[in-house]
Motif scaffolding. Sequence first.
Motif, PDB file in Angstrom:
ATOM      1  N   HIS A 112       3.029   2.997  -3.291  1.00 37.18           N
ATOM      2  CA  HIS A 112       2.875   1.868  -4.218  1.00 37.18           C
ATOM      3  C   HIS A 112       3.703   2.084  -5.483  1.00 37.18           C
ATOM      4  CE1 HIS A 112      -1.028   0.217  -2.244  1.00 37.18           C
ATOM      5  NE2 HIS A 112      -0.047   0.410  -1.398  1.00 37.18           N
ATOM      6  N   ILE A 115       7.247   1.305  -4.383  1.00 36.34           N
ATOM      7  CA  ILE A 115       7.429  -0.139  -4.183  1.00 36.34           C
ATOM      8  C   ILE A 115       7.591  -0.830  -5.539  1.00 36.34           C
ATOM      9  CG2 ILE A 115       6.238  -2.254  -3.411  1.00 36.34           C
ATOM     10  CD1 ILE A 115       5.095  -0.443  -1.054  1.00 36.34           C
ATOM     11  N   SER A 145       7.682  -0.374   2.119  1.00 39.36           N
ATOM     12  CA  SER A 145       6.615  -1.329   2.447  1.00 39.36           C
ATOM     13  C   SER A 145       6.129  -1.119   3.871  1.00 39.36           C
ATOM     14  CB  SER A 145       7.101  -2.766   2.286  1.00 39.36           C
ATOM     15  OG  SER A 145       7.515  -2.984   0.968  1.00 39.36           O
ATOM     16  N   ASP A 148       3.909   1.873   3.971  1.00 38.67           N
ATOM     17  CA  ASP A 148       2.604   1.539   3.399  1.00 38.67           C
ATOM     18  C   ASP A 148       1.730   0.830   4.439  1.00 38.67           C
ATOM     19  OD1 ASP A 148       0.668   1.212   1.324  1.00 38.67           O
ATOM     20  OD2 ASP A 148       1.338  -0.861   1.099  1.00 38.67           O
TER      21      ASP A 148
END
Length: 164
Positions: A112, A115, A145, A148
């Motif tokens: 995160h 990102i 992404s 994730d």
Amino acid sequence: MPAKDKALDDLFVDTLRDIYYAERKIVKALPKMQRAAQSEKLAAAFEHHREETETHIERLQKVFELVGKAPRGKTCEAIEGIIAEGEEIMEEFKGSAALDAGLISAAQAVEHYEIARYGTLHRWATELDMKDAAKLLSETLKEESATDEKLTKLAESTVNAEAL
Ligand SMILES: [Fe+2]
């Protein structure tokens, strides 16, 4: 240089140095996480992402080249903290069924952060009309992404079921 003379392109280079530092920390942290993982699938995901991270570092070096700067990192306290928390989990939950869940949460905190950084850098590169840099940054953003999402799926399937 007085702050008022600093512009978006300076901010872009600063942020590039921040994520360059972070990526080089991450590439070292991932093998430790891979060894700690109990689930084979999770260990394989960490291994795969370590390989991707090497490419992320190479792409950043290309972006530095595009802006005419030598690749150089700038200490990123945020990633230091996120990685330290991950190490704490590895120590405190060693041998616990919840270890993998903890590793996934640590890895997702890393993703995160990345990102957020790549999202911003991609937007700024677009605004600064640096098309080649924007393309490289968006390639990495997509991979972060995807990682994730993969981690979320792993958490939902085997790992949490074992921890409960
Ligand atoms: Fe990365």
